[in-house]
Scaffold this active site. Sequence first.
Site, short mmCIF file in Angstrom:
data_model
loop_
_atom_site.label_atom_id
_atom_site.label_comp_id
_atom_site.label_asym_id
_atom_site.label_seq_id
_atom_site.Cartn_x
_atom_site.Cartn_y
_atom_site.Cartn_z
N LYS A 1 -12.92 -7.92 -46.24
CA LYS A 1 -13.84 -6.80 -46.03
C LYS A 1 -14.07 -6.08 -47.37
O LYS A 1 -13.12 -5.67 -48.03
CB LYS A 1 -13.28 -5.85 -44.98
CG LYS A 1 -13.10 -6.52 -43.62
CD LYS A 1 -12.39 -5.63 -42.62
CE LYS A 1 -10.95 -5.39 -42.99
NZ LYS A 1 -10.20 -4.67 -41.94
N THR B 1 -13.95 7.68 -40.76
CA THR B 1 -13.70 6.24 -40.77
C THR B 1 -12.28 5.88 -40.33
O THR B 1 -11.86 4.73 -40.49
CB THR B 1 -13.93 5.68 -42.18
OG1 THR B 1 -13.08 6.38 -43.11
CG2 THR B 1 -15.39 5.84 -42.60
N GLY C 1 -9.50 4.38 -38.51
CA GLY C 1 -9.38 3.33 -37.50
C GLY C 1 -10.43 2.25 -37.55
O GLY C 1 -10.49 1.41 -36.65
N THR C 2 -11.26 2.21 -38.59
CA THR C 2 -12.33 1.21 -38.62
C THR C 2 -11.79 -0.22 -38.71
O THR C 2 -12.36 -1.13 -38.10
CB THR C 2 -13.30 1.47 -39.79
OG1 THR C 2 -12.55 1.59 -41.01
CG2 THR C 2 -14.11 2.73 -39.57
N GLY C 3 -10.71 -0.43 -39.46
CA GLY C 3 -10.16 -1.78 -39.55
C GLY C 3 -9.61 -2.26 -38.22
O GLY C 3 -9.83 -3.41 -37.82
N CYS C 4 -8.91 -1.37 -37.51
CA CYS C 4 -8.41 -1.71 -36.17
C CYS C 4 -9.57 -2.02 -35.24
O CYS C 4 -9.54 -2.98 -34.46
CB CYS C 4 -7.60 -0.56 -35.60
SG CYS C 4 -6.13 -0.11 -36.55
#
Length: 288
Positions: free
Chosen positions: A189, A222, A224-227
């Site tokens: 990412k 943002t 928690g965006t990866g989760c």
Amino acid sequence: AGHRYGATMTALPRPPVALSVAGSDPSGGAGIQADLKTFSALGAYGTCVITALTAQSTRGVTLVHEVPVDVVRAQVETLVGDVRIDVVKVGMLASAATIETVLAFLDKRSDAVPVVVLDPVMVSTAGSRLLAEDAVEPMRQLLPYVSLITPNVPEAAVLLDADPAEDLDTMRAQAIALRELGAARVLVKGGHLGGDAHATDLWLDDAGEQLLTGPRVATVNTHGTGCALSSAIAALAPRTGSLLEATRQAKTWLTGTLRAADALHIGHGAADKGAVHGFGGLGQLRGG
């Protein structure tokens, strides 16, 4: 030798059952709470195994309590002894012992769980360490057992003991290196690179490279965006029959959640870094 999950996927006539193996975030923005909300928003039935309890808010993490490995193992064995799992999303594992427990589960269930998405959670957005130093090597050993790994730029660097990528060429080289460690598919990412109005992620699998570009949303919310992205990919994979297509749709959905996040007013983290909420992205995914 590990197993390359996800060689074939069949769309299901029923809601897919998704399992999140991850830590708990009391603020609801990341961890199993974010995963379960994402699963529900995207039509999957969510289950979970908790690997760590955190004292956490959008401001950061103040305490991590690792769940004993025998309790993690009991959660897994009790659940899968009753419920058929279609897809697994692996998030925060915290320790080497927990990683080894999860690896043993994946090895044993290689034929029963066709899709495994690994989000190698190591450091929170606010900078808190979420993976023990001695757990990095066990995390590398987990790579051959998953269908897709979704590191951000700093996480890819930690896995490879390298400097963080500063450009697309370095992202590409690191994706290749992760494949050489056994990862069947890699999504690096690129949001941390900054730059213009678009963010580019790099996908790499046996078929080659794909650049997945989307608009960079002007928001500080943002958390928690990866989760959310990794659990969205997991939720969508059984329905689409393709991890690449699931990733494309998950990115579209996440763009919608980020656009809606400013209206939530959840949390007061660094630079007012609040949470995202999965249902905010449904209109974007549906073309609304």
